[in-house]
Design a protein around this motif. Structure first.
Motif, mmCIF file in Angstrom:
data_model
loop_
_atom_site.group_PDB
_atom_site.id
_atom_site.type_symbol
_atom_site.label_atom_id
_atom_site.label_comp_id
_atom_site.label_asym_id
_atom_site.label_seq_id
_atom_site.Cartn_x
_atom_site.Cartn_y
_atom_site.Cartn_z
ATOM 1 N N TYR A 156 0.861 -1.166 -0.042
ATOM 2 C CA TYR A 156 -0.025 -0.082 -0.017
ATOM 3 C C TYR A 156 0.795 1.244 -0.022
ATOM 4 C CZ TYR A 156 -4.315 2.862 1.196
ATOM 5 O OH TYR A 156 -5.208 3.808 1.343
ATOM 6 N N ASP A 157 2.075 1.065 0.507
ATOM 7 C CA ASP A 157 2.899 2.284 0.217
ATOM 8 C C ASP A 157 3.049 2.923 -1.047
ATOM 9 O OD1 ASP A 157 3.781 2.563 3.319
ATOM 10 O OD2 ASP A 157 5.322 0.927 2.781
ATOM 11 N N VAL A 158 2.973 2.113 -2.221
ATOM 12 C CA VAL A 158 3.018 2.560 -3.412
ATOM 13 C C VAL A 158 2.097 3.643 -3.625
ATOM 14 C CG1 VAL A 158 1.388 1.125 -4.440
ATOM 15 C CG2 VAL A 158 3.308 1.698 -5.988
ATOM 16 N N ARG A 159 0.896 3.649 -2.917
ATOM 17 C CA ARG A 159 -0.023 4.899 -3.164
ATOM 18 C C ARG A 159 0.443 5.991 -2.616
ATOM 19 N NH1 ARG A 159 -4.655 2.821 -5.656
ATOM 20 N NH2 ARG A 159 -4.991 0.572 -5.493
ATOM 21 N N PHE A 160 1.609 6.121 -1.913
ATOM 22 C CA PHE A 160 2.014 7.707 -1.357
ATOM 23 C C PHE A 160 3.280 7.872 -2.094
ATOM 24 C CE2 PHE A 160 -0.697 5.043 1.540
ATOM 25 C CZ PHE A 160 -1.469 6.093 1.878
ATOM 26 N N PRO A 161 3.279 8.588 -2.952
ATOM 27 C CA PRO A 161 4.470 8.907 -3.667
ATOM 28 C C PRO A 161 5.632 9.681 -3.257
ATOM 29 C CG PRO A 161 2.606 10.240 -4.767
ATOM 30 C CD PRO A 161 2.186 9.169 -3.600
ATOM 31 N N GLU A 162 5.150 10.466 -2.019
ATOM 32 C CA GLU A 162 6.176 11.105 -1.146
ATOM 33 C C GLU A 162 7.172 10.244 -0.732
ATOM 34 O OE1 GLU A 162 2.464 10.770 1.275
ATOM 35 O OE2 GLU A 162 2.673 11.007 -1.010
ATOM 36 N N LEU A 163 6.777 9.193 -0.159
ATOM 37 C CA LEU A 163 7.966 8.053 0.356
ATOM 38 C C LEU A 163 8.795 7.817 -0.819
ATOM 39 C CD1 LEU A 163 8.629 6.084 2.546
ATOM 40 C CD2 LEU A 163 7.049 4.354 1.588
ATOM 41 N N PHE A 164 8.344 7.588 -1.896
ATOM 42 C CA PHE A 164 9.486 7.000 -3.038
ATOM 43 C C PHE A 164 10.053 8.516 -3.487
ATOM 44 C CE2 PHE A 164 6.276 4.120 -2.921
ATOM 45 C CZ PHE A 164 6.795 2.678 -3.703
ATOM 46 N N ARG A 165 9.760 9.840 -3.295
ATOM 47 C CA ARG A 165 10.437 10.829 -3.701
ATOM 48 C C ARG A 165 11.563 11.318 -2.873
ATOM 49 N NH1 ARG A 165 9.834 14.855 -7.424
ATOM 50 N NH2 ARG A 165 9.378 13.072 -8.521
ATOM 51 N N ALA A 166 11.253 10.798 -1.328
ATOM 52 C CA ALA A 166 11.972 11.379 -0.539
ATOM 53 C C ALA A 166 13.456 10.426 -0.392
ATOM 54 C CB ALA A 166 11.357 10.895 0.999
ATOM 55 N N GLN A 167 13.034 9.043 -0.862
ATOM 56 C CA GLN A 167 14.285 8.126 -0.998
ATOM 57 C C GLN A 167 14.911 8.482 -2.258
ATOM 58 O OE1 GLN A 167 13.635 4.239 0.962
ATOM 59 N NE2 GLN A 167 11.455 4.753 0.898
ATOM 60 N N ALA A 168 14.303 8.688 -3.356
ATOM 61 C CA ALA A 168 15.131 9.208 -4.527
ATOM 62 C C ALA A 168 16.060 10.191 -4.375
ATOM 63 C CB ALA A 168 13.921 9.568 -5.689
ATOM 64 N N ALA A 169 15.494 11.404 -3.757
ATOM 65 C CA ALA A 169 16.037 12.429 -3.446
ATOM 66 C C ALA A 169 17.316 12.302 -2.541
ATOM 67 C CB ALA A 169 15.306 13.583 -2.725
ATOM 68 N N ALA A 170 17.256 11.234 -1.845
ATOM 69 C CA ALA A 170 18.339 10.829 -1.022
ATOM 70 C C ALA A 170 19.369 9.891 -1.561
ATOM 71 C CB ALA A 170 17.725 10.162 0.597
ATOM 72 N N GLY A 171 19.125 9.677 -2.817
ATOM 73 C CA GLY A 171 19.835 8.985 -3.707
ATOM 74 C C GLY A 171 19.462 7.470 -4.115
ATOM 75 N N ALA A 172 18.349 7.149 -3.651
ATOM 76 C CA ALA A 172 17.795 5.523 -3.885
ATOM 77 C C ALA A 172 17.812 5.330 -5.539
ATOM 78 C CB ALA A 172 16.555 5.572 -3.455
#
Length: 285
Positions: A156-172
């Motif tokens: 269900y985390d997939v429906r919260f793009p801010e979680l993905f964006r925060a990790q991408a911004a940190a280098g994921a």
């Protein structure tokens, strides 16, 4: 750097021991074909609607059967083994929907507790309340691995793009997304959400899924998938049955995608202003 990744598709039942045997068989298959990162689905240990039965079988992290089996498998095969999640007993009597990442020596690298609880009311009377049994996590995890930076999410985390964006911004560079998507929501949203998270962040998404009709009566969508940073589906399984989905991951594709579409750099802070309805005969400001 390039490496082989695998997403394991399962149809977990109510017996953790049987599920552990299935996990071991499929993980060994993936490793025999060259995978050095192998991910299993959400709730690898058991899918069990009977809460009393589930709690009776519950163990803490040190005593959990799936954790022990995965630790041994990782060491035996010399791979990074990512248990998508399993239910872990907590001191407060609730459970954590917890994923585990083990290194090639069998040591635990990290764990991640699912942050967003699946509390929904779907069509045809299908209703879920994860928060009634599980304690949500509060910490995202970004792991530095020899082959790339891996971010963690669950279903269900997939429906919260801010979680993905925060990790991408940190280098994921890679996001893990083990899941047990319902058939109903999977048919509507699964692939488009995975591809969207990959495209908007310029990262790989590896999603091992549960598939088919389970012993407890639920039905999951399957279609375990690996998506590249341009949104291309590199490999996908079907809607039912076990599967080992594999793809060659070229980490250089992350930098290439982000160079073409540098939205991570181009984002801007902004304010939000709600414009009121104009007064009768007037014009809104």
């Amino acid at each position: 750097m390039t490496f082989k990744a695998a997403a394991i598709q399962m149809c977990s039942g109510v017996d953790p021991a049987r599920n552990a045997e299935t996990m071991a068989r499929l993980v060994r298959d993936a490793a025999s074909r060259g995978a050095i990162y192998v991910q299993t689905p959400e709730m690898t240990g058991a899918l069990q609607r009977d809460r009393a039965a589930m709690k009776a079988a519950l163990r803490d992290e040190d005593g959990d059967l799936i954790v022990k089996a995965a630790r041994a498998l990782a060491a035996e095969l010399g791979i990074h083994l990512h248990v998508g999640s399993t239910a872990i007993g907590l001191a407060d009597g609730k459970m954590a929907n917890r994923g585990f990442l083990f290194g090639p020596d069998g040591s635990k690298i990290t764990h991640y507790d699912k942050i967003h609880m699946f509390d929904v009311d779907l069509d045809n009377g299908e209703s879920w309340r994860e928060s009634s049994a599980y304690t949500p996590g509060g910490t995202a995890r970004l792991v530095n691995l020899p082959f790339g930076k891996l971010g963690c999410a669950i279903c269900y985390d997939v429906r919260f793009p801010e979680l993905f964006r925060a990790q991408a911004a940190a280098g994921a560079e890679i996001m893990s997304l083990p899941a047990a998507f319902t058939r109903q929501t999977g048919e509507a949203h699964w692939e488009v959400l995975l591809r969207a998270r990959a495209i908007e962040n310029g990262m790989f998404v590896i999603a091992a899924a549960q598939a088919g009709r389970h012993e407890d009566g639920r039905e999951t969508y399957g279609h375990s998938m690996i998506v590249d940073p341009w949104g291309v589906v590199l490999a996908s399984a079907g809607s039912t049955g076990e599967a080992v989905v594999m793809a060659e991951i070229d980490i250089a594709a992350v930098a290439a995608a982000r160079a073409k579409i540098p939205n991570l750099k181009n984002g801007r802070a902004f304010s939000l202003e709600e414009v009121p309805l104009p007064a009768a005969g007037g014009v809104a400001a």
